[in-house]
Design a protein around this motif. Structure first.
Motif, short mmCIF file in Angstrom:
data_model
loop_
_atom_site.label_atom_id
_atom_site.label_comp_id
_atom_site.label_asym_id
_atom_site.label_seq_id
_atom_site.Cartn_x
_atom_site.Cartn_y
_atom_site.Cartn_z
N ASN A 20 30.80 32.28 68.10
CA ASN A 20 32.14 32.50 68.50
C ASN A 20 32.35 32.07 69.77
O ASN A 20 31.36 31.75 70.76
CB ASN A 20 32.57 33.70 68.42
CG ASN A 20 32.50 34.48 67.15
OD1 ASN A 20 33.04 33.96 66.29
ND2 ASN A 20 31.76 35.63 66.85
N HIS A 25 32.36 38.73 74.53
CA HIS A 25 33.25 39.10 73.71
C HIS A 25 34.62 38.80 74.39
O HIS A 25 35.61 39.53 73.93
CB HIS A 25 33.05 40.62 73.15
CG HIS A 25 32.01 40.87 72.35
ND1 HIS A 25 32.04 40.68 70.87
CD2 HIS A 25 30.83 41.34 72.61
CE1 HIS A 25 30.78 40.81 70.46
NE2 HIS A 25 30.13 41.32 71.36
N ASP A 71 26.20 38.57 68.03
CA ASP A 71 27.13 37.50 68.38
C ASP A 71 25.96 36.40 69.11
O ASP A 71 26.35 35.48 70.12
CB ASP A 71 28.05 37.56 69.28
CG ASP A 71 29.14 36.60 69.21
OD1 ASP A 71 29.20 35.92 68.08
OD2 ASP A 71 30.12 36.47 69.94
#
Length: 88
Positions: A20, A25, A71
């Motif tokens: 991502n 985050h 992630d």
């Protein structure tokens, strides 16, 4: 992050890109940097505060559950505050 997967020259890593976009985050994060602090001149023999820092890439584990939860691949950063002193 490398511009594209074609820039990967190591066959062990099938994908160079993060899962991502962003860092830690935070989708809008495009750069990760740390600011350390050198101990400075230690001629006086006293202890001086310093902070060692590093920014690095964490590779994938190739375990789908772990990579998805953490992630990975993605950025990593660490800082280590301490004191430096010259002793005879």
């Amino acid at each position: 992050m490398r511009p594209s997967n074609s820039d990967c020259t190591d066959a062990a890593w099938p994908d160079c890109e993060q899962r991502n976009q962003g860092a830690f985050h935070q989708t809008g994060a495009a750069t990760v940097f740390e600011v350390g602090a050198p101990a400075g001149s230690m001629i006086d023999g006293a202890a001086h505060a310093s902070t060692l820092v590093s920014v690095f890439c964490i590779p994938p584990t190739f375990n789908g559950a772990i990579d998805a939860a953490a992630d990975l691949p993605g950025p990593g950063a660490v800082s280590l505050p301490g004191h430096a002193q010259l002793l005879p």
